[in-house]
Write a protein that holds these residues in place. Structure first.
Motif, PDB file in Angstrom:
ATOM      1  N   GLU A  71       0.806  -1.226   0.000  1.00 26.96           N
ATOM      2  CA  GLU A  71       0.000   0.000   0.000  1.00 26.96           C
ATOM      3  C   GLU A  71       0.840   1.278   0.000  1.00 26.96           C
ATOM      4  O   GLU A  71       0.295   2.372  -0.009  1.00 26.96           O
ATOM      5  N   ARG A  72       2.185   1.111   0.048  1.00 28.78           N
ATOM      6  CA  ARG A  72       3.052   2.295   0.050  1.00 28.78           C
ATOM      7  C   ARG A  72       2.868   3.103  -1.217  1.00 28.78           C
ATOM      8  O   ARG A  72       2.692   2.553  -2.288  1.00 28.78           O
ATOM      9  N   LYS A  73       2.958   4.394  -1.100  1.00 25.61           N
ATOM     10  CA  LYS A  73       2.938   5.284  -2.269  1.00 25.61           C
ATOM     11  C   LYS A  73       4.343   5.325  -2.850  1.00 25.61           C
ATOM     12  O   LYS A  73       5.307   5.567  -2.119  1.00 25.61           O
ATOM     13  N   ILE A  74       4.454   5.079  -4.142  1.00 21.85           N
ATOM     14  CA  ILE A  74       5.748   5.179  -4.818  1.00 21.85           C
ATOM     15  C   ILE A  74       5.609   6.113  -6.012  1.00 21.85           C
ATOM     16  O   ILE A  74       4.500   6.398  -6.471  1.00 21.85           O
ATOM     17  N   LYS A  75       6.742   6.577  -6.508  1.00 24.77           N
ATOM     18  CA  LYS A  75       6.743   7.459  -7.674  1.00 24.77           C
ATOM     19  C   LYS A  75       6.369   6.665  -8.916  1.00 24.77           C
ATOM     20  O   LYS A  75       6.796   5.527  -9.074  1.00 24.77           O
ATOM     21  N   THR A  76       5.588   7.275  -9.800  1.00 23.30           N
ATOM     22  CA  THR A  76       5.309   6.679 -11.104  1.00 23.30           C
ATOM     23  C   THR A  76       6.343   7.236 -12.071  1.00 23.30           C
ATOM     24  O   THR A  76       6.412   8.443 -12.299  1.00 23.30           O
ATOM     25  N   LEU A  77       7.162   6.352 -12.613  1.00 23.52           N
ATOM     26  CA  LEU A  77       8.247   6.751 -13.503  1.00 23.52           C
ATOM     27  C   LEU A  77       7.821   6.678 -14.963  1.00 23.52           C
ATOM     28  O   LEU A  77       6.951   5.881 -15.323  1.00 23.52           O
ATOM     29  N   THR A  78       8.461   7.507 -15.783  1.00 25.60           N
ATOM     30  CA  THR A  78       8.268   7.468 -17.232  1.00 25.60           C
ATOM     31  C   THR A  78       9.657   7.529 -17.878  1.00 25.60           C
ATOM     32  O   THR A  78      10.651   7.804 -17.207  1.00 25.60           O
ATOM     33  N   LYS A  79       9.699   7.340 -19.192  1.00 26.51           N
ATOM     34  CA  LYS A  79      10.984   7.437 -19.888  1.00 26.51           C
ATOM     35  C   LYS A  79      11.600   8.824 -19.736  1.00 26.51           C
ATOM     36  O   LYS A  79      12.808   8.977 -19.808  1.00 26.51           O
ATOM     37  N   ALA A  80      10.781   9.834 -19.486  1.00 20.22           N
ATOM     38  CA  ALA A  80      11.297  11.185 -19.259  1.00 20.22           C
ATOM     39  C   ALA A  80      12.206  11.217 -18.031  1.00 20.22           C
ATOM     40  O   ALA A  80      13.145  12.019 -17.970  1.00 20.22           O
ATOM     41  N   ASP A  81      11.965  10.335 -17.057  1.00 22.78           N
ATOM     42  CA  ASP A  81      12.813  10.278 -15.864  1.00 22.78           C
ATOM     43  C   ASP A  81      14.228   9.834 -16.213  1.00 22.78           C
ATOM     44  O   ASP A  81      15.186  10.216 -15.537  1.00 22.78           O
ATOM     45  N   LEU A  82      14.380   9.048 -17.265  1.00 24.94           N
ATOM     46  CA  LEU A  82      15.718   8.622 -17.687  1.00 24.94           C
ATOM     47  C   LEU A  82      16.528   9.812 -18.180  1.00 24.94           C
ATOM     48  O   LEU A  82      17.745   9.848 -18.017  1.00 24.94           O
ATOM     49  N   LYS A  83      15.845  10.794 -18.755  1.00 26.02           N
ATOM     50  CA  LYS A  83      16.530  11.989 -19.259  1.00 26.02           C
ATOM     51  C   LYS A  83      17.000  12.896 -18.114  1.00 26.02           C
ATOM     52  O   LYS A  83      17.787  13.806 -18.344  1.00 26.02           O
ATOM     53  N   LYS A  84      16.510  12.639 -16.916  1.00 23.77           N
ATOM     54  CA  LYS A  84      16.912  13.422 -15.751  1.00 23.77           C
ATOM     55  C   LYS A  84      18.152  12.849 -15.058  1.00 23.77           C
ATOM     56  O   LYS A  84      18.647  13.444 -14.111  1.00 23.77           O
ATOM     57  N   LEU A  85      18.631  11.694 -15.519  1.00 23.87           N
ATOM     58  CA  LEU A  85      19.836  11.120 -14.918  1.00 23.87           C
ATOM     59  C   LEU A  85      20.996  12.083 -15.150  1.00 23.87           C
ATOM     60  O   LEU A  85      21.034  12.796 -16.155  1.00 23.87           O
ATOM     61  N   PRO A  86      21.977  12.105 -14.242  1.00 24.56           N
ATOM     62  CA  PRO A  86      23.001  13.159 -14.299  1.00 24.56           C
ATOM     63  C   PRO A  86      24.039  13.049 -15.408  1.00 24.56           C
ATOM     64  O   PRO A  86      24.720  14.023 -15.691  1.00 24.56           O
ATOM     65  N   SER A  87      24.177  11.897 -16.048  1.00 17.06           N
ATOM     66  CA  SER A  87      25.213  11.744 -17.064  1.00 17.06           C
ATOM     67  C   SER A  87      24.679  11.034 -18.291  1.00 17.06           C
ATOM     68  O   SER A  87      23.784  10.187 -18.194  1.00 17.06           O
ATOM     69  N   PHE A  88      25.267  11.380 -19.431  1.00 15.20           N
ATOM     70  CA  PHE A  88      24.912  10.753 -20.707  1.00 15.20           C
ATOM     71  C   PHE A  88      26.194  10.451 -21.463  1.00 15.20           C
ATOM     72  O   PHE A  88      27.208  11.125 -21.269  1.00 15.20           O
ATOM     73  N   PRO A  89      26.168   9.459 -22.346  1.00 16.86           N
ATOM     74  CA  PRO A  89      27.390   9.137 -23.085  1.00 16.86           C
ATOM     75  C   PRO A  89      27.807  10.271 -24.012  1.00 16.86           C
ATOM     76  O   PRO A  89      26.966  10.946 -24.591  1.00 16.86           O
ATOM     77  N   GLN A  90      29.114  10.456 -24.116  1.00 18.59           N
ATOM     78  CA  GLN A  90      29.690  11.449 -25.022  1.00 18.59           C
ATOM     79  C   GLN A  90      30.885  10.785 -25.704  1.00 18.59           C
ATOM     80  O   GLN A  90      31.984  10.746 -25.149  1.00 18.59           O
ATOM     81  N   ASN A  91      30.648  10.242 -26.881  1.00 17.85           N
ATOM     82  CA  ASN A  91      31.703   9.572 -27.622  1.00 17.85           C
ATOM     83  C   ASN A  91      32.783  10.575 -28.020  1.00 17.85           C
ATOM     84  O   ASN A  91      32.523  11.773 -28.137  1.00 17.85           O
ATOM     85  N   ILE A  92      33.986  10.056 -28.235  1.00 17.19           N
ATOM     86  CA  ILE A  92      35.090  10.906 -28.685  1.00 17.19           C
ATOM     87  C   ILE A  92      35.666  10.332 -29.973  1.00 17.19           C
ATOM     88  O   ILE A  92      35.393   9.193 -30.344  1.00 17.19           O
ATOM     89  N   ASP A  93      36.471  11.113 -30.611  1.00 17.24           N
ATOM     90  CA  ASP A  93      37.137  10.697 -31.843  1.00 17.24           C
ATOM     91  C   ASP A  93      38.175   9.629 -31.489  1.00 17.24           C
ATOM     92  O   ASP A  93      39.078   9.881 -30.682  1.00 17.24           O
ATOM     93  N   PRO A  94      38.079   8.430 -32.068  1.00  9.71           N
ATOM     94  CA  PRO A  94      39.016   7.357 -31.709  1.00  9.71           C
ATOM     95  C   PRO A  94      40.462   7.637 -32.096  1.00  9.71           C
ATOM     96  O   PRO A  94      41.373   7.003 -31.574  1.00  9.71           O
ATOM     97  N   THR A  95      40.691   8.599 -32.969  1.00  8.10           N
ATOM     98  CA  THR A  95      42.080   8.926 -33.301  1.00  8.10           C
ATOM     99  C   THR A  95      42.800   9.553 -32.120  1.00  8.10           C
ATOM    100  O   THR A  95      44.027   9.639 -32.118  1.00  8.10           O
ATOM    101  N   THR A  96      42.057   9.939 -31.108  1.00  5.06           N
ATOM    102  CA  THR A  96      42.638  10.459 -29.872  1.00  5.06           C
ATOM    103  C   THR A  96      43.616   9.437 -29.276  1.00  5.06           C
ATOM    104  O   THR A  96      44.617   9.805 -28.685  1.00  5.06           O
ATOM    105  N   PHE A  97      43.326   8.160 -29.465  1.00  2.55           N
ATOM    106  CA  PHE A  97      44.143   7.096 -28.878  1.00  2.55           C
ATOM    107  C   PHE A  97      45.344   6.721 -29.740  1.00  2.55           C
ATOM    108  O   PHE A  97      46.188   5.947 -29.314  1.00  2.55           O
ATOM    109  N   LYS A  98      45.380   7.235 -30.940  1.00  2.00           N
ATOM    110  CA  LYS A  98      46.396   6.830 -31.924  1.00  2.00           C
ATOM    111  C   LYS A  98      47.825   7.022 -31.423  1.00  2.00           C
ATOM    112  O   LYS A  98      48.684   6.182 -31.639  1.00  2.00           O
ATOM    113  N   ASN A  99      48.120   8.105 -30.760  1.00  2.00           N
ATOM    114  CA  ASN A  99      49.476   8.402 -30.328  1.00  2.00           C
ATOM    115  C   ASN A  99      49.812   7.858 -28.945  1.00  2.00           C
ATOM    116  O   ASN A  99      50.840   8.217 -28.387  1.00  2.00           O
ATOM    117  N   MET A 100      49.000   7.020 -28.442  1.00  2.00           N
ATOM    118  CA  MET A 100      49.245   6.495 -27.083  1.00  2.00           C
ATOM    119  C   MET A 100      50.014   5.207 -27.127  1.00  2.00           C
ATOM    120  O   MET A 100      49.950   4.416 -27.955  1.00  2.00           O
TER     121      MET A 100
END
Length: 168
Positions: free
Chosen positions: A139-168
């Protein structure tokens, strides 16, 4: 905290870090252990998940640490569904870890989804599984989540140029 699910464990030597207290990664392992026990105790076993070809996938987990825990101590871990989408695909869990004397060690909040092991995408659990999850809420009240809640997460992927690793 009425109707809160508790799982007990003991801090093992292998759970410690170089400072001889419970390692940060062990807190994560303990909350995972408690969630799987929670699911099992509400009628959803690993065997069931295997048959359904579905599994829990954690998207975000945050911890606040309050006190140390040491080898040999009994630890009690809570597991509560704090929010869920109508179809059960999205969920949030709250965990708290306590010593046997009630000392609050840690708080954790996580966001996850059910994940198809065949399609490798988010998937709503079948009706019978959703019924079991809702039983855990009672009977506890809980939050009703939607996919919009996923957009509120604090981080998202940010791909980089793989040539960045070339000189390593």
């Amino acid at each position: 905290m009425q109707n809160t699910y508790y799982q007990k464990t003991i801090v093992r030597w292998s759970d410690l870090d170089a400072n001889r207290h419970l390692a940060n990664s062990s807190y994560m392992n303990f909350t995972s252990f408690a969630r799987i026990a929670f699911l099992r105790d509400f009628g959803i076993s690993m065997k069931d998940l295997g048959k359904l070809q579905i599994g829990p996938a954690i998207l975000h987990e945050q911890f606040s640490f309050f006190r140390e825990a040491y080898e040999g101590e009994e630890i009690y871990i809570t597991a509560e569904i704090d929010g869920m989408s109508e179809d059960g695909m999205l969920y949030t869990f709250v965990h708290n870890l306590y010593r046997k004397d009630g000392t609050h060690l840690c708080h954790s909040l996580l966001t996850g989804v059910w994940f198809s092991l065949i399609d490798r995408k988010m998937k709503a659990p079948p009706a019978e599984m959703l019924t079991q999850l809702k039983k855990s809420v009672g009977e506890r009240k809980i939050k009703t989540l939607t996919k919009a809640d996923l957009k509120k997460l604090p981080s998202f992927p940010q791909n980089i140029d793989p040539t960045t690793f070339k000189n390593m």
